[in-house]
Design an enzyme around this catalytic site. Structure first.
Site, short mmCIF file in Angstrom:
data_model
loop_
_atom_site.label_atom_id
_atom_site.label_comp_id
_atom_site.label_asym_id
_atom_site.label_seq_id
_atom_site.Cartn_x
_atom_site.Cartn_y
_atom_site.Cartn_z
N HIS A 282 -5.64 -0.32 5.29
CA HIS A 282 -5.82 0.12 3.90
C HIS A 282 -7.27 0.56 3.68
CE1 HIS A 282 -1.96 -1.19 2.04
NE2 HIS A 282 -1.92 -1.96 3.11
N GLU B 83 -8.52 2.06 1.24
CA GLU B 83 -8.93 2.01 -0.17
C GLU B 83 -9.76 0.78 -0.50
OE1 GLU B 83 -4.60 0.31 -0.30
OE2 GLU B 83 -5.84 1.62 0.95
N CYS C 75 -0.74 2.72 5.40
CA CYS C 75 0.14 1.61 5.77
C CYS C 75 1.59 2.09 5.84
CB CYS C 75 -0.05 0.44 4.80
SG CYS C 75 0.63 -1.12 5.41
#
Length: 532
Positions: free
Chosen positions: A507, A509, A381
């Site tokens: 993102h 993650e 990001c």
């Protein structure tokens, strides 16, 4: 019909209610049940989206764009299911919806009260989750600590649910601290007893007590808790400290937590299959050698601000039998005079997401150092944005290149507001969720990592790459390997002649799972391990 499990906490906060709830969800899913999980938070913020990372930790984003509590990250990683906005509800949201309904006249002139209006709204959130998810069991964690004034409407609501649904359809699990006094070398059960007494005064008798402790408690301790808390000795479970949180489901399995819940709910299931989870934990134990990541962030004082990034790195490391070592760097401490010295021993550099201009120049220097010294780099990001800005400054000779987030003059806006976004308020003005199909360019590192030309990942940002600079950067060698074609938004950048230099606007993650690390994290860790 769905069954319900409610997890409360007592004595102190931070005991691991979320991990307890997640572990139970893991066990029930391994028993063949469909599980849905919820978190109810007693704070008055509408959602965590505008809360300080220093106070709340990370904001976990769901597929449908919910900005939620970080515990949802644990839930998803433990049960390997995509949760929704319905999984995270704050007192602020409940009160806002109730007051808005009153203003519209929905209540027909009634006097609006905590009971029944607020409690009914809370119950409706639970019942709605059961209806829409189609789950066999709904596990709801009640945030805060029993006795807090903010939590009382939630406690009252779940008391009413038990009355409405019956004991055979509702289980109450209470997580509390088994206190150890070093001076007298003994455990004290009184805090648990008083916490349960508080619950009883609110109309709730816990069915299972999970006591947080450093080691397994004695038979005598469990018998004492059983006597004073009105539950069988077998229903006192030890939540002992483990090296990895991923070992907790196996610990709970050994103590038959799932069996106690299934028996009370009168559910018959197949044998609980923990084989894949056991193999994952074996990977963790086999991971002896370290891999090091230099983590250049804005909020490093509270590592929970990057919880899913850290867990994603760990999960990816286990695939190579490596355990994570993080070298934390405060971004605003890096400058032109010291960045080369500070970063000279970096094996891999990661710049995560964030908001605001603090530390931006330090992050830009970190990405520049990785780019110029063939050090594996992953930008997430904001980390993707500053890497692109750094390249534009150097390769296009644009020293004023920036984002309008940091340079409001917009002199050289490499990144600008997403078109169509209303920026008058902070809340609700982000591009959120996994609604956006990223088309990956053939022959790129991104395609190799994903093994696909199309991916859906989760977003949380309000700035986008300015396509006016795309052609010039491509001519210099920057590859825009992922694009949201519908609106021509850049999603992934990479450098082809570099061990690993990848940035994603999304993102990654939020989609890493045990045994299934997100491809960007797996590729990043592999590059660190192989980079000599």
């Amino acid at each position: 019909m769905a069954k319900f499990v409610f997890v409360t906490g007592g004595v102190v906060s931070g005991l691991g209610k979320g991990i307890t709830a997640s572990s139970l969800g893991n066990l029930l899913k391994a028993s063949g049940l469909k599980v849905f999980m919820q978190k109810f938070d007693p704070y008055l913020n509408v959602d965590p989206g505008t809360m300080s990372p220093y106070q709340h930790g990370e904001v976990f984003v769901t597929d449908d764009g919910g900005e939620t509590d970080l515990d949802l990250g644990h839930y998803e990683r433990f049960i390997d299911e995509k949760l929704t906005k319905m999984s995270s509800t704050s007192a602020g949201k409940i009160y806002l919806e109730t007051i808005n309904a009153e203003r519209r006249g929905d209540w027909g002139g009634q006097t609006i009260q905590v009971v029944p209006h607020i409690t009914d709204s809370i119950k409706n959130k639970v019942y709605q989750a059961a209806k829409t998810s189609g789950a066999d069991v709904i596990i709801s964690e009640i945030g805060g600590t029993v006795g807090d004034i903010e939590s009382q409407p939630f406690i009252e609501a779940i008391r009413q649910i038990r009355m409405e649904q019956g004991k055979e359809n509702v289980v109450f699990i209470h997580v509390a601290l088994l206190l150890y006094l070093n001076a007298s070398k003994e455990y004290k059960t009184k805090p648990i007893q008083m916490s349960v007494k508080e619950l009883l005064s609110l109309g709730i008798q816990p069915d299972i007590i999970v006591q947080r402790t450093d080691k397994h408690s004695s038979k005598e301790i469990k018998e004492k808790i059983s006597l004073f808390c009105n539950i069988p000795t077998s229903n006192v479970i030890d939540a002992i400290d483990k090296e990895s949180i991923y070992e907790v489901p196996l610990e709970m399995y050994e103590q038959n937590l799932h069996g106690l819940v299934l028996d009370q709910l009168q559910i018959r299931t197949k044998k609980t299959d923990m084989e894949s989870w056991i193999k994952f934990c074996e990977k963790i134990k086999a991971s002896k050698e370290e891999f090091e990541v230099t983590f250049v962030g804005k909020y490093i004082e509270l590592q929970d601000a990057y919880l899913s990034v850290i867990e994603s790195l760990k999960i990816a490391g286990y695939e190579f039998k490596r355990k994570l070592k993080i070298n934390w760097i405060q971004a605003d401490k890096l400058n032109e005079s010291n960045y080369k010295e500070v970063l000279q021993n970096a094996k891999g550099i990661l710049v995560p997401g964030g908001f605001g201009d603090r530390g931006i120049e330090g992050m830009i220097l970190a990405s520049k150092f990785a780019r110029e010294n063939s050090i594996p780099y992953l930008g997430i990001c904001l980390g993707m944005q500053i890497a692109t800005i750094s390249i534009a400054r150097d390769w296009l000779n644009l020293p004023e290149a920036n984002s309008t987030e940091f340079d409001h003059s917009g002199a050289v806006p490499i990144f600008d507001f997403i078109r169509g976004i209303d920026v008058q308020n902070l809340g609700g003005t982000l591009r959120l969720g996994a609604f956006y199909k990223t088309t990956i360019k053939e022959g790129t590192k991104a395609e190799k990592l994903y093994g696909s030309r199309e991916v859906f990942e989760r977003h949380r940002h309000r700035y986008e790459f300015n396509n006016e600079y795309k052609k010039a950067l491509e001519e210099k060698g920057l590859v825009f390997s992922g694009i949201y074609e519908e609106k021509k938004l850049v999603e992934i950048i990479e450098l082809p002649n570099h061990p690993f230099f990848v940035g994603s606007q999304y993102h990654p993650e939020f989609t890493s799972r045990p045994n299934k690390p997100n491809p960007l994290f797996k590729g990043f860790v592999e590059a660190i391990v192989n980079n000599k």
